[in-house]
Design a protein around this motif. Sequence first.
Motif, PDB file in Angstrom:
ATOM      1  N   GLY A  22      33.889  49.028  31.272  1.00 37.50           N
ATOM      2  CA  GLY A  22      34.070  50.347  30.679  1.00 37.50           C
ATOM      3  C   GLY A  22      32.818  51.199  30.651  1.00 37.50           C
ATOM      4  N   TRP A  23      31.705  50.678  31.125  1.00 35.62           N
ATOM      5  CA  TRP A  23      30.474  51.468  31.130  1.00 35.62           C
ATOM      6  C   TRP A  23      30.590  52.618  32.119  1.00 35.62           C
ATOM      7  N   PRO A  24      30.123  53.822  31.750  1.00 35.36           N
ATOM      8  CA  PRO A  24      30.108  54.924  32.716  1.00 35.36           C
ATOM      9  C   PRO A  24      29.232  54.573  33.922  1.00 35.36           C
ATOM     10  N   PHE A  25      29.688  54.913  35.084  1.00 36.10           N
ATOM     11  CA  PHE A  25      28.966  54.769  36.347  1.00 36.10           C
ATOM     12  C   PHE A  25      28.728  53.313  36.717  1.00 36.10           C
ATOM     13  N   PHE A  26      28.018  52.547  35.887  1.00 37.06           N
ATOM     14  CA  PHE A  26      27.710  51.168  36.234  1.00 37.06           C
ATOM     15  C   PHE A  26      28.951  50.280  36.188  1.00 37.06           C
ATOM     16  N   GLY A  27      29.929  50.641  35.359  1.00 35.19           N
ATOM     17  CA  GLY A  27      31.185  49.914  35.363  1.00 35.19           C
ATOM     18  C   GLY A  27      31.905  50.073  36.690  1.00 35.19           C
ATOM     19  N   LEU A  28      31.861  51.280  37.250  1.00 30.71           N
ATOM     20  CA  LEU A  28      32.466  51.520  38.561  1.00 30.71           C
ATOM     21  C   LEU A  28      31.763  50.703  39.636  1.00 30.71           C
ATOM     22  N   LEU A  29      30.426  50.674  39.582  1.00 28.69           N
ATOM     23  CA  LEU A  29      29.676  49.894  40.569  1.00 28.69           C
ATOM     24  C   LEU A  29      30.027  48.411  40.466  1.00 28.69           C
ATOM     25  N   ALA A  30      30.193  47.924  39.238  1.00 27.09           N
ATOM     26  CA  ALA A  30      30.554  46.518  39.051  1.00 27.09           C
ATOM     27  C   ALA A  30      31.927  46.225  39.639  1.00 27.09           C
ATOM     28  N   LYS A  31      32.868  47.111  39.417  1.00 31.94           N
ATOM     29  CA  LYS A  31      34.218  46.914  39.961  1.00 31.94           C
ATOM     30  C   LYS A  31      34.195  46.928  41.487  1.00 31.94           C
ATOM     31  N   LEU A  32      33.437  47.844  42.064  1.00 28.64           N
ATOM     32  CA  LEU A  32      33.362  47.923  43.522  1.00 28.64           C
ATOM     33  C   LEU A  32      32.653  46.714  44.117  1.00 28.64           C
ATOM     34  N   SER A  33      31.835  46.039  43.319  1.00 32.73           N
ATOM     35  CA  SER A  33      31.167  44.814  43.774  1.00 32.73           C
ATOM     36  C   SER A  33      32.046  43.586  43.566  1.00 32.73           C
ATOM     37  N   ARG A  34      33.298  43.801  43.149  1.00 26.86           N
ATOM     38  CA  ARG A  34      34.280  42.732  42.974  1.00 26.86           C
ATOM     39  C   ARG A  34      33.855  41.759  41.867  1.00 26.86           C
ATOM     40  N   THR A  35      33.280  42.312  40.809  1.00 30.56           N
ATOM     41  CA  THR A  35      32.867  41.519  39.654  1.00 30.56           C
ATOM     42  C   THR A  35      34.085  40.927  38.952  1.00 30.56           C
ATOM     43  N   VAL A  36      33.931  39.709  38.441  1.00 31.89           N
ATOM     44  CA  VAL A  36      34.957  39.084  37.609  1.00 31.89           C
ATOM     45  C   VAL A  36      34.589  39.359  36.156  1.00 31.89           C
ATOM     46  N   PHE A  37      35.468  40.031  35.412  1.00 33.48           N
ATOM     47  CA  PHE A  37      35.198  40.384  34.026  1.00 33.48           C
ATOM     48  C   PHE A  37      35.858  39.373  33.089  1.00 33.48           C
ATOM     49  N   VAL A  38      35.103  38.937  32.081  1.00 39.07           N
ATOM     50  CA  VAL A  38      35.619  37.942  31.138  1.00 39.07           C
ATOM     51  C   VAL A  38      35.381  38.417  29.716  1.00 39.07           C
ATOM     52  N   GLU A  39      36.291  38.059  28.821  1.00 39.59           N
ATOM     53  CA  GLU A  39      36.168  38.342  27.399  1.00 39.59           C
ATOM     54  C   GLU A  39      35.585  37.106  26.748  1.00 39.59           C
ATOM     55  N   ARG A  40      34.291  37.079  26.548  1.00 30.93           N
ATOM     56  CA  ARG A  40      33.619  35.850  26.148  1.00 30.93           C
ATOM     57  C   ARG A  40      33.870  35.470  24.698  1.00 30.93           C
ATOM     58  N   ARG A  41      34.320  36.395  23.877  1.00 29.43           N
ATOM     59  CA  ARG A  41      34.507  36.088  22.464  1.00 29.43           C
ATOM     60  C   ARG A  41      35.948  35.705  22.135  1.00 29.43           C
ATOM     61  N   ALA A  42      36.852  35.841  23.078  1.00 31.95           N
ATOM     62  CA  ALA A  42      38.254  35.573  22.800  1.00 31.95           C
ATOM     63  C   ALA A  42      38.623  34.160  23.250  1.00 31.95           C
ATOM     64  N   ARG A  43      38.726  33.253  22.282  1.00 29.20           N
ATOM     65  CA  ARG A  43      39.038  31.870  22.611  1.00 29.20           C
ATOM     66  C   ARG A  43      40.416  31.735  23.263  1.00 29.20           C
ATOM     67  N   SER A  44      41.345  32.595  22.864  1.00 29.12           N
ATOM     68  CA  SER A  44      42.702  32.497  23.394  1.00 29.12           C
ATOM     69  C   SER A  44      42.789  32.819  24.876  1.00 29.12           C
ATOM     70  N   SER A  45      41.784  33.516  25.417  1.00 28.43           N
ATOM     71  CA  SER A  45      41.834  33.906  26.828  1.00 28.43           C
ATOM     72  C   SER A  45      40.958  33.044  27.716  1.00 28.43           C
ATOM     73  N   VAL A  46      40.360  31.979  27.158  1.00 31.06           N
ATOM     74  CA  VAL A  46      39.457  31.140  27.947  1.00 31.06           C
ATOM     75  C   VAL A  46      40.173  30.545  29.155  1.00 31.06           C
ATOM     76  N   GLY A  47      41.406  30.042  28.933  1.00 33.28           N
ATOM     77  CA  GLY A  47      42.142  29.437  30.032  1.00 33.28           C
ATOM     78  C   GLY A  47      42.422  30.424  31.153  1.00 33.28           C
ATOM     79  N   ARG A  48      42.828  31.646  30.785  1.00 32.34           N
ATOM     80  CA  ARG A  48      43.106  32.658  31.803  1.00 32.34           C
ATOM     81  C   ARG A  48      41.835  33.029  32.555  1.00 32.34           C
ATOM     82  N   GLN A  49      40.731  33.176  31.823  1.00 26.91           N
ATOM     83  CA  GLN A  49      39.475  33.525  32.471  1.00 26.91           C
ATOM     84  C   GLN A  49      39.018  32.416  33.410  1.00 26.91           C
ATOM     85  N   ARG A  50      39.195  31.148  32.968  1.00 28.21           N
ATOM     86  CA  ARG A  50      38.838  30.030  33.828  1.00 28.21           C
ATOM     87  C   ARG A  50      39.661  30.073  35.105  1.00 28.21           C
TER      88      ARG A  50
END
Length: 271
Positions: free
Chosen positions: A107-135
């Motif tokens: 969600g960062w302006p400009f740098f978020g777009l660059l991250a998406k275009l670099s095919r970055t994998v985004f993870v929610e590190r504080r949400a224990r319930s989503s650990v399996g999906r992120q893995r």
Amino acid sequence: MTTDDTARALGSVGRGALRLTLYLLLTLLLIPVQGVAVGLRSPLSRRLPILYHRLCARLLGLELVVRGERMGSGPVLFVSNHSSYLDITVLGALLPASFVAKSEVAGWPFFGLLAKLSRTVFVERRARSSVGRQRDDIGDRLEAGDSLILFPEGTSSDGNRTLPFKSALFAVASRRIGDQPLTVQPISVTPTRLDGIPMGVAFRPFYAWYGDMDLAPHLWQVFQLGGMTVEVEFHPPVTIDGFPNRKALADHCQRSIAQGVACAVSGRPAQ
């Protein structure tokens, strides 16, 4: 070290303005090209980010001193210490790999777009319930043959030390690619000199971005700075098969990287 040496190292407004202008021109030129490449799933979408980061490293005056041998075939999970957004440029210039980043970056302006275009994998590190999906998201990318870069500290440090690693995302290391365990390679990234002057504790924050530092002033200072030397050490690769569990693997990687950072900071030869 004279006053003039220090002033030159800490930069000039003219140099900063020129670098910023060239950076924006380069980035705005390549954004649509990368966007089309990603949309078409072209091999160019994997190659262009490396070229982009190499040009950015040169533009910013980053001299990369590389030690050790990088794994030449993927997929590989590269794990590294993290002290600055400049680590993205440093590692992006050396590795044909995508980054794993916290979800806020998207969600960062400009740098978020660059991250998406670099095919970055985004993870929610504080949400224990989503650990399996992120893995699974990370595992799917690795099984597709993509190498990934993980910063297991969970935040950036001051560059003088390595913080404890969070072991949760190392769960992906238990996946087997075909019939082989996933290769994990630790990497130490350490800024050591500014215009030839040893950085030490006083100068390292010019590279490191951490705590409650504001991004824009720090980035503007980086554009003005003299050349910086960054030492990158590739440590011997390992797999989960050599450890009783993922925490032991994470601890091994943390110790290897911390030792590499300590040697680079002190100027001692790598062990």
